[in-house]
Design an enzyme around this catalytic site. Structure first.
Site, PDB file in Angstrom:
ATOM      1  N   HIS A  24       1.977  -3.703  -2.213  1.00 35.23           N
ATOM      2  CA  HIS A  24       1.726  -3.427  -0.800  1.00 35.23           C
ATOM      3  C   HIS A  24       0.419  -4.059  -0.349  1.00 35.23           C
ATOM      4  O   HIS A  24      -0.383  -4.541  -1.149  1.00 35.23           O
ATOM      5  CB  HIS A  24       1.721  -1.916  -0.534  1.00 35.23           C
ATOM      6  CG  HIS A  24       0.685  -1.137  -1.304  1.00 35.23           C
ATOM      7  ND1 HIS A  24      -0.650  -1.116  -0.974  1.00 35.23           N
ATOM      8  CD2 HIS A  24       0.809  -0.341  -2.404  1.00 35.23           C
ATOM      9  CE1 HIS A  24      -1.308  -0.337  -1.808  1.00 35.23           C
ATOM     10  NE2 HIS A  24      -0.443   0.141  -2.703  1.00 35.23           N
ATOM     11  N   CYS A  84      -0.827   0.566  -8.343  1.00 33.12           N
ATOM     12  CA  CYS A  84      -0.024  -0.348  -7.522  1.00 33.12           C
ATOM     13  C   CYS A  84      -0.678  -1.725  -7.458  1.00 33.12           C
ATOM     14  O   CYS A  84      -1.790  -1.933  -7.936  1.00 33.12           O
ATOM     15  CB  CYS A  84       0.144   0.215  -6.114  1.00 33.12           C
ATOM     16  SG  CYS A  84       1.315   1.578  -6.003  1.00 33.12           S
TER      17      CYS A  84
END
Length: 234
Positions: A112, A128
């Site tokens: 992301h 992440c």
């Protein structure tokens, strides 16, 4: 003259980087029993090199684009292994606008954007993979659901940079590998989810140690790996 030399140096370094990335990509595919993709409905595969904080996109087996990314901190590591994109979402500006979720069984991980642009290229996330907003926007529009994501962290496959001591509450590709081996040997009957969080797995560890004459402990250490038949081979 100076500018021409600088441009030549950049070109040479780019070629060396591309050759290295492609070599790692091919090696990772072979290690996971996969082949280089040819033209197909989904021509894309993503390779993430955790130690280099680098995300590379391949199209029809050729390097298409390479991006800088942030990866997990030591105490909140990124997953490693082979996954697929199973979620795509528009998260708004708080997360850089776009999110690509991974079907990792031991946690909610994805690729992301970020409001912390200075963190990209660092080991700074909670696991992440953060990208610059313009880069995740481009990647989001290219890759469909089901795109394979190969994540490598070290030279020892599921064990990354080497065997670590695994205890209750820990998670990762190495936990998954141990669970699978214990299940294959008949000691573990639960779900292989990459998390050391069940009574059944704890009992399987103790049962295996007892049968192998290992010191009874809830920790998985070097003798335990050896008894399972795992070895680190460069």
């Amino acid at each position: 003259m100076k500018k021409k030399l600088e441009n030549l140096l950049i070109a040479i370094l780019s070629l060396l980087l591309m050759a290295n990335v492609i070599s790692i990509f091919q090696h990772t595919l072979r290690a996971n029993g996969q082949r280089m993709p040819t033209k197909s409905p989904n021509p894309y595969i993503i390779l993430i090199q955790v130690q280099e904080n680098r995300l590379s996109l391949f199209k029809n087996g050729k390097l298409y684009h390479s991006y800088s990314c942030a990866t997990g901190k030591t105490n909140t590591p990124s997953p490693s292994g082979t996954f697929q994109i199973n979620r795509k979402a528009r998260w708004g500006e708080g997360f850089g606008g776009y999110f690509l979720g991974l079907n990792c069984p031991w946690g909610n991980y994805g690729i992301h954007g970020t409001t912390r642009q200075d963190s990209v290229g660092q080991s700074s996330s909670h696991g992440c993979f953060r990208m610059y907003d313009k880069d995740i926007r481009a990647l989001y529009t290219l890759v469909p659901y089901g795109t394979t994501v190969l994540i490598v962290n070290g030279i020892y496959g599921a064990f990354g940079t080497g065997f670590r001591t695994i205890g209750p509450g820990m998670y990762g590709q190495d936990v998954f590998a141990v669970q699978k081996r214990l299940r294959d040997l008949g000691y573990f009957t639960g779900s292989c989810n990459g998390r050391y969080d069940s009574w059944g797995f704890h009992q399987a560890v103790l049962h295996f140690e007892r049968d192998q004459g290992l010191q009874q402990s809830d920790r998985i250490t070097a003798p335990f790996y050896k008894a399972l038949g795992f070895y680190l081979i460069e």
